[in-house]
Write a protein that holds these residues in place. Structure first.
Motif, short mmCIF file in Angstrom:
data_model
loop_
_atom_site.label_atom_id
_atom_site.label_comp_id
_atom_site.label_asym_id
_atom_site.label_seq_id
_atom_site.Cartn_x
_atom_site.Cartn_y
_atom_site.Cartn_z
N ALA A 63 42.36 -18.56 -45.87
CA ALA A 63 43.23 -18.98 -46.97
C ALA A 63 43.44 -20.49 -46.95
O ALA A 63 43.39 -21.15 -48.01
CB ALA A 63 44.57 -18.24 -46.87
N ARG A 64 43.68 -21.07 -45.76
CA ARG A 64 43.86 -22.53 -45.67
C ARG A 64 42.61 -23.26 -46.10
O ARG A 64 42.67 -24.25 -46.85
CB ARG A 64 44.22 -22.91 -44.23
CG ARG A 64 45.62 -22.53 -43.79
CD ARG A 64 46.00 -23.24 -42.50
NE ARG A 64 45.04 -22.97 -41.42
CZ ARG A 64 45.14 -21.95 -40.57
NH1 ARG A 64 46.16 -21.09 -40.69
NH2 ARG A 64 44.25 -21.77 -39.62
N ARG A 71 40.17 -22.34 -48.07
CA ARG A 71 39.81 -22.17 -49.48
C ARG A 71 40.97 -22.45 -50.44
O ARG A 71 40.82 -22.29 -51.66
CB ARG A 71 39.27 -20.77 -49.70
CG ARG A 71 37.96 -20.53 -48.94
CD ARG A 71 37.45 -19.12 -49.10
NE ARG A 71 36.14 -18.97 -48.45
CZ ARG A 71 35.50 -17.81 -48.31
NH1 ARG A 71 36.06 -16.69 -48.77
NH2 ARG A 71 34.33 -17.76 -47.73
N GLY A 72 42.11 -22.84 -49.88
CA GLY A 72 43.25 -23.14 -50.73
C GLY A 72 43.79 -21.94 -51.47
O GLY A 72 44.24 -22.04 -52.61
N GLN A 73 43.77 -20.78 -50.79
CA GLN A 73 44.25 -19.54 -51.41
C GLN A 73 45.61 -19.14 -50.84
O GLN A 73 45.98 -19.56 -49.73
CB GLN A 73 43.27 -18.40 -51.13
CG GLN A 73 41.93 -18.49 -51.84
CD GLN A 73 41.03 -17.33 -51.47
OE1 GLN A 73 40.32 -17.39 -50.47
NE2 GLN A 73 41.07 -16.27 -52.28
N ASP A 74 46.30 -18.31 -51.60
CA ASP A 74 47.48 -17.64 -51.08
C ASP A 74 46.99 -16.46 -50.23
O ASP A 74 46.14 -15.68 -50.67
CB ASP A 74 48.33 -17.13 -52.25
CG ASP A 74 49.67 -16.56 -51.81
OD1 ASP A 74 49.71 -15.85 -50.78
OD2 ASP A 74 50.66 -16.81 -52.52
N GLU A 75 47.52 -16.33 -49.02
CA GLU A 75 47.10 -15.24 -48.14
C GLU A 75 47.23 -13.87 -48.81
O GLU A 75 46.45 -12.96 -48.53
CB GLU A 75 47.92 -15.25 -46.84
CG GLU A 75 47.34 -16.13 -45.76
CD GLU A 75 47.97 -15.85 -44.41
OE1 GLU A 75 47.98 -14.67 -43.98
OE2 GLU A 75 48.46 -16.80 -43.78
N ARG A 76 48.21 -13.73 -49.69
CA ARG A 76 48.42 -12.43 -50.32
C ARG A 76 47.22 -12.01 -51.16
O ARG A 76 46.99 -10.82 -51.38
CB ARG A 76 49.69 -12.47 -51.16
CG ARG A 76 50.98 -12.55 -50.33
CD ARG A 76 52.19 -12.78 -51.20
NE ARG A 76 52.14 -14.09 -51.84
CZ ARG A 76 53.11 -14.58 -52.60
NH1 ARG A 76 54.21 -13.87 -52.82
NH2 ARG A 76 52.99 -15.78 -53.15
N GLU A 77 46.44 -12.99 -51.64
CA GLU A 77 45.24 -12.67 -52.40
C GLU A 77 44.19 -11.99 -51.53
O GLU A 77 43.28 -11.35 -52.06
CB GLU A 77 44.65 -13.95 -53.00
CG GLU A 77 45.54 -14.68 -53.99
CD GLU A 77 44.93 -16.00 -54.43
OE1 GLU A 77 43.69 -16.14 -54.36
OE2 GLU A 77 45.69 -16.90 -54.83
N LEU A 78 44.33 -12.12 -50.23
CA LEU A 78 43.33 -11.57 -49.30
C LEU A 78 43.83 -10.30 -48.61
O LEU A 78 43.19 -9.82 -47.68
CB LEU A 78 42.98 -12.63 -48.24
CG LEU A 78 42.37 -13.93 -48.79
CD1 LEU A 78 42.31 -15.00 -47.70
CD2 LEU A 78 41.00 -13.68 -49.38
#
Length: 211
Positions: free
Chosen positions: A97-98, A100-107
């Motif tokens: 997540a860090r 790729r600049g994603q919110d962990e909840r998306e994963l």
């Protein structure tokens, strides 16, 4: 030089001449291991680099009696992470997540799927065996990268893992050794295998072609 040419050149050298592998060459070989594929991208193993001749001499005496250990330039040990695998999954998801600049909840769906696979394996020991198979993918990358660099790489399983882990303090680091590779340059005068023809099955006896 093509990869095939490099693989024809390489062999598991039994005697090395002690010459040092250049630092930039060594870094490229180790980076090939870092870039190795693994299931889910989890990469449940680490690379332990031992250069000190004194430490390699101790390993040779206590755990790994092969001459390549002390005659080579560097020793690489592929060691699996002997820690809770679901915790490793959580760490991997956070890192992904860090990066790729994603919110962990998306994963979360991916996280649940990977943890479900860990559950199916049934035990920590089964997960360690799976992790060891991932490490062997890295071993292949090391051998290939070293061959492209014209560096000899001798893979070795014939050592005492518990003694090696104790000598290097790997247990305290949450690591468990699986396989190791001595890097260096072949000693053609002392290694009779250096001039021998490579023996492999012919392609028609190796590849099973299905219609």
């Amino acid at each position: 030089m093509s990869l095939n040419d490099a693989l024809h050149w390489r062999y598991a050298a039994k005697r090395l001449n002690g010459d040092q592998v250049p630092e930039d060459t060594l870094e490229r070989i180790m980076d090939a291991a870092r870039l190795a594929p693994s299931s889910f991208g989890l990469h449940p193993w680490s690379l332990v680099h031992v250069r000190s001749h004194e430490l390699r001499a101790r390993l040779h005496e206590k755990a790994a009696p092969q001459p390549q250990v002390i005659e080579g330039s560097d020793l690489l040990i592929l060691a699996v992470h002997d820690r809770d695998f679901k915790t490793q999954v959580d760490e991997h998801i956070a890192h992904m997540a860090r990066t790729r600049g994603q919110d962990e909840r998306e994963l979360d769906g991916f996280r649940d799927m990977v943890k479900g696979v860990m559950d199916q394996k049934g035990s920590h020991e089964a997960c360690l065996e799976w992790a060891a198979r991932q490490a062997y993918i890295g071993l292949g990358m090391i051998l290939s990268a070293a061959a492209l660099e014209r560096v000899d790489a001798s893979p070795m399983e014939g050592f005492y893992p518990e003694k090696l882990d104790e000598a290097l303090g790997l247990g305290e680091k949450g690591l468990k050794s699986v396989v190791m590779v001595a890097l260096g340059y072949r000693d053609t005068e002392r290694d009779p295998g250096a001039e021998r023809e490579k023996v492999r099955r012919d392609r028609e006896h190796f590849v099973v072609r299905l219609p």
